[in-house]
Design an enzyme around this catalytic site. Structure first.
Site, PDB file in Angstrom:
ATOM      1  N   ASP A   1     -26.621 -10.551  37.565  1.00 34.63           N
ATOM      2  CA  ASP A   1     -26.058  -9.468  38.362  1.00 34.63           C
ATOM      3  C   ASP A   1     -26.899  -9.269  39.614  1.00 34.63           C
ATOM      4  OD1 ASP A   1     -24.222  -7.514  38.969  1.00 34.63           O
ATOM      5  OD2 ASP A   1     -25.241  -5.949  37.821  1.00 34.63           O
TER       6      ASP A   1
ATOM      7  N   TYR B   1     -27.345  -7.462  43.677  1.00 30.74           N
ATOM      8  CA  TYR B   1     -27.550  -6.101  44.198  1.00 30.74           C
ATOM      9  C   TYR B   1     -27.283  -6.207  45.692  1.00 30.74           C
ATOM     10  CZ  TYR B   1     -30.314  -1.658  44.193  1.00 30.74           C
ATOM     11  OH  TYR B   1     -30.746  -0.356  44.280  1.00 30.74           O
TER      12      TYR B   1
ATOM     13  N   HIS C   1     -25.118   0.441  48.793  1.00 31.64           N
ATOM     14  CA  HIS C   1     -25.505   0.806  47.426  1.00 31.64           C
ATOM     15  C   HIS C   1     -27.027   0.804  47.279  1.00 31.64           C
ATOM     16  CE1 HIS C   1     -25.465   1.071  43.057  1.00 31.64           C
ATOM     17  NE2 HIS C   1     -26.159  -0.050  42.976  1.00 31.64           N
TER      18      HIS C   1
ATOM     19  N   ARG D   1     -36.342   6.583  45.121  1.00 28.89           N
ATOM     20  CA  ARG D   1     -37.581   6.503  45.900  1.00 28.89           C
ATOM     21  C   ARG D   1     -37.317   7.085  47.286  1.00 28.89           C
ATOM     22  NH1 ARG D   1     -36.661   1.539  43.864  1.00 28.89           N
ATOM     23  NH2 ARG D   1     -35.719   0.985  45.846  1.00 28.89           N
TER      24      ARG D   1
ATOM     25  N   GLU E   1     -20.093   0.664  37.241  1.00 31.91           N
ATOM     26  CA  GLU E   1     -20.406   0.067  38.542  1.00 31.91           C
ATOM     27  C   GLU E   1     -19.264  -0.883  38.889  1.00 31.91           C
ATOM     28  OE1 GLU E   1     -24.376  -1.629  38.543  1.00 31.91           O
ATOM     29  OE2 GLU E   1     -25.229   0.325  39.101  1.00 31.91           O
TER      30      GLU E   1
ATOM     31  N   GLU F   1     -17.780  -3.888  40.607  1.00 28.17           N
ATOM     32  CA  GLU F   1     -18.349  -5.127  41.134  1.00 28.17           C
ATOM     33  C   GLU F   1     -17.278  -6.220  41.153  1.00 28.17           C
ATOM     34  OE1 GLU F   1     -22.095  -6.281  39.479  1.00 28.17           O
ATOM     35  OE2 GLU F   1     -22.770  -4.209  39.172  1.00 28.17           O
TER      36      GLU F   1
ATOM     37  N   ASP G   1     -19.954  -3.066  35.473  1.00 26.52           N
ATOM     38  CA  ASP G   1     -21.303  -3.115  34.905  1.00 26.52           C
ATOM     39  C   ASP G   1     -21.664  -1.704  34.424  1.00 26.52           C
ATOM     40  OD1 ASP G   1     -23.943  -3.656  34.285  1.00 26.52           O
ATOM     41  OD2 ASP G   1     -24.629  -3.492  36.354  1.00 26.52           O
TER      42      ASP G   1
ATOM     43  N   ARG H   1     -27.560   5.841  33.197  1.00 24.13           N
ATOM     44  CA  ARG H   1     -28.516   6.158  34.264  1.00 24.13           C
ATOM     45  C   ARG H   1     -29.794   6.811  33.759  1.00 24.13           C
ATOM     46  NH1 ARG H   1     -26.820   2.685  37.914  1.00 24.13           N
ATOM     47  NH2 ARG H   1     -24.698   3.091  38.638  1.00 24.13           N
TER      48      ARG H   1
ATOM     49  N   GLN I   1     -31.816   4.052  32.370  1.00 25.53           N
ATOM     50  CA  GLN I   1     -32.266   3.210  33.482  1.00 25.53           C
ATOM     51  C   GLN I   1     -33.469   3.824  34.198  1.00 25.53           C
ATOM     52  OE1 GLN I   1     -29.170   2.589  36.404  1.00 25.53           O
ATOM     53  NE2 GLN I   1     -30.404   1.187  37.646  1.00 25.53           N
TER      54      GLN I   1
ATOM     55  N   TYR J   1     -36.681   1.263  34.169  1.00 25.17           N
ATOM     56  CA  TYR J   1     -36.448   0.191  35.151  1.00 25.17           C
ATOM     57  C   TYR J   1     -37.704  -0.332  35.830  1.00 25.17           C
ATOM     58  CZ  TYR J   1     -36.946   2.606  39.674  1.00 25.17           C
ATOM     59  OH  TYR J   1     -37.434   3.239  40.781  1.00 25.17           O
TER      60      TYR J   1
ATOM     61  N   LYS K   1     -28.207  -1.440  30.828  1.00 28.10           N
ATOM     62  CA  LYS K   1     -27.109  -2.243  31.378  1.00 28.10           C
ATOM     63  C   LYS K   1     -26.479  -3.187  30.359  1.00 28.10           C
ATOM     64  CE  LYS K   1     -27.698  -1.335  35.895  1.00 28.10           C
ATOM     65  NZ  LYS K   1     -26.626  -0.995  36.819  1.00 28.10           N
TER      66      LYS K   1
ATOM     67  N   THR L   1     -20.477  -5.173  29.492  1.00 30.95           N
ATOM     68  CA  THR L   1     -20.008  -5.483  30.840  1.00 30.95           C
ATOM     69  C   THR L   1     -18.550  -5.917  30.696  1.00 30.95           C
ATOM     70  OG1 THR L   1     -22.200  -6.283  31.459  1.00 30.95           O
ATOM     71  CG2 THR L   1     -20.377  -6.906  32.906  1.00 30.95           C
TER      72      THR L   1
ATOM     73  N   THR M   1     -22.986  -3.396  42.616  1.00 25.81           N
ATOM     74  CA  THR M   1     -22.036  -2.347  42.975  1.00 25.81           C
ATOM     75  C   THR M   1     -21.564  -2.496  44.416  1.00 25.81           C
ATOM     76  OG1 THR M   1     -23.202  -0.876  41.490  1.00 25.81           O
ATOM     77  CG2 THR M   1     -21.711   0.149  43.068  1.00 25.81           C
TER      78      THR M   1
ATOM     79  N   GLU N   1     -23.714   7.403  42.894  1.00 23.70           N
ATOM     80  CA  GLU N   1     -23.597   7.604  44.344  1.00 23.70           C
ATOM     81  C   GLU N   1     -22.465   8.568  44.682  1.00 23.70           C
ATOM     82  OE1 GLU N   1     -23.847   3.746  46.803  1.00 23.70           O
ATOM     83  OE2 GLU N   1     -23.455   3.111  44.756  1.00 23.70           O
TER      84      GLU N   1
HETATM   85 CA    CA Z   1     -24.848  -3.778  38.594  1.00 23.23          CA
END
Ligand code: CA
Length: 450
Positions: free
Chosen positions: A152, A154, A159, A168, A224, A226, A258, A262, A265, A269, A278, A282, A382, A396
């Site tokens: 997967d 990114y 996103h 962050r 997500e 995708e 996906d 959260r 995650q 992560y 995750k 899927t 995503t 989001e």
């Molecule tokens: Ca993903």
């Protein structure tokens, strides 16, 4: 009327039994294939599996290729080809993806001949057609591929920037992001076909940033949106796939959800990226839209700003393999479905906004000599656009739950509740060309197991 030829019995003469399905004027005797708002015109002809057999879809109907073979419908070059015969003996598309691109083109053209308006073999083909639509409330049974490996990416700048700014705030986009297509190795065993219920996972979560953690059902369930693609021709271990060749290594595309927890995650992560948040499920859409069917909707890579770095030479996708696919997400609560309400559209965006293209993802994956194999699934990450309503996940879309969305039944959602059904749709449209669609990628959240 422009028919596909009138030779009814000379199957060895390829010129009479091959029709170019990319001709935008071509129409089918399968009436539902000519619906301007349908996903499956004769120009599409996606492959999937039905009742354990390799099938092609047209309109709301499907044809199992083995049935067509048994009826003697295929051109001799296919019907006498060991690879083609072997491909029909398995219940997935892996064997088909193994065929040479030229054979796949011939198959596609032969199928177009079957379905074209005025086809001399209409009568024989019509008897073999079956209903392609599975009941929406039945779990899917047939996954298109046996996936060996799943990666997967990114690849959406929007996103990555949005999520980065939540996790962050002072450092949303890491310095490597515009140089290297970021991805992680996902889990192939939990790839499920559209319609499979998604059990809410349990995991470690924390109430505050530093813990202590507790273990229980994830509270912040998300989807997500995708786009995924299946590898056709792979590469030997220790060799690479040049970016200029990468497009023809792709067998076809599907929609991917996906599913993401959260809260799990957030705690797990760092430092190595997504793991149990995750890999519990899927979902993939059932009909694989071929690279050839999408060719008219190829667009150049996204415009990069003057501040953006030029891709390194091995990632220079000069041919442009982005695709202009409109992507939509709908949610319905259990109550909405009971009352027969239409699902609520929560986002609409386009795959063409992706910063990294499919060819760049595939070339990068193989650039260290990693061997890509038939049936490997690569997903884009995503798909989010610049506007709020084109954000491809609830994290989001609701900005981490601070801006809830309202469903058709008046209830609010920050994240998914048990009983919620997520439906993703994708289609390509442009003037003068029939719409090429993906159908649906569907899944319903069910309560965590006791
Ligand atoms: Ca993903």
């Amino acid at each position: 009327m422009s028919g596909p030829g009138n030779s009814s019995n000379n199957n060895n003469n390829n010129n009479n039994v091959l029709v170019d399905p990319s001709d935008p004027k071509l129409r089918s005797w399968v009436e539902s294939a000519n619906d301007p708002n349908g996903d499956f015109p004769i120009q599409n002809l996606p492959y999937g599996t039905l009742d354990g057999a390799v099938a092609v879809r047209i309109g709301d109907r499907a044809l199992c290729l083995r049935d067509a073979l048994d009826a003697g419908l295929f051109v001799k070059k296919l019907a006498s080809d060991d690879g083609f015969l072997a491909a029909l003996d398995v219940a997935w598309l892996n064997g088909l993806a193994e065929l040479e691109p030229a054979q796949l083109t011939m198959l596609r053209q032969n199928l177009a001949y079957f379905f074209a308006e005025g086809s001399p073999v209409r009568g024989k083909v019509e008897r073999l057609l079956i209903d392609a639509d599975e009941p929406a409330d039945q779990p899917g049974e047939d996954a298109p591929f046996v996936v060996g490996d799943y990666t997967d990416f990114y690849a959406s700048l929007h996103h990555a920037t949005n999520v980065g700014s939540m996790f962050r705030p002072t450092n949303p986009l890491l310095p490597n992001w515009k140089h290297v297509p970021i991805g992680y190795h996902g889990r192939a065993s939990s790839i499920v076909p559209s319609g499979t219920p998604i059990v809410r996972p349990k995991g470690q979560t924390v109430a505050s940033d530093d813990g202590p953690p507790s273990f229980g059902p994830a509270k912040l369930m998300d989807y997500e949106l995708e786009v995924g693609f299946f590898v056709g021709t792979g590469n030997e271990l220790g060799t690479t796939i040049p970016v200029a060749d990468a497009w023809r290594h792709i067998f076809g595309f599907c929609l991917v959800n996906d599913w993401s927890a959260r809260d799990v995650q957030k705690w797990e992560y760092q430092p190595l990226g997504p793991f149990l948040a995750k890999n519990f499920a899927t979902t993939v859409s059932p009909w694989v839209v071929t690279r050839e069917a999408l060719e008219p909707f190829r667009v150049p890579g996204p415009p990069r700003s003057s501040d953006d770095p030029k891709p390194l030479a091995y990632l220079d996708d000069a041919n442009g393999t982005n695709l202009d696919i409109t992507l939509e997400v709908y949610i319905s609560s259990a109550k909405m479905r009971e009352q027969g309400m239409a699902p609520t559209m929560v986002s609409r965006g386009s795959f063409k906004d992706m910063f990294w293209t499919p060819a760049q993802m595939l070339a990068h994956h193989a650039s260290n000599g990693c061997n890509m194999q038939i049936g490997d699934l690569l997903a884009s990450g995503t798909v989010s656009g610049a506007t709020k309503d084109s954000r491809g996940c609830l994290l989001e879309r609701t900005w981490r739950g601070t801006e809830p969305i309202t469903l058709g039944d008046g209830t609010e959602r920050k994240f998914l509740q048990d009983g919620d059904e997520v439906v993703m749709r994708g289609y390509c449209q442009k003037p003068g060309y029939p719409r090429i669609g993906f159908g649906e990628c569907r899944g319903t959240i069910v309560a965590a197991r006791a």
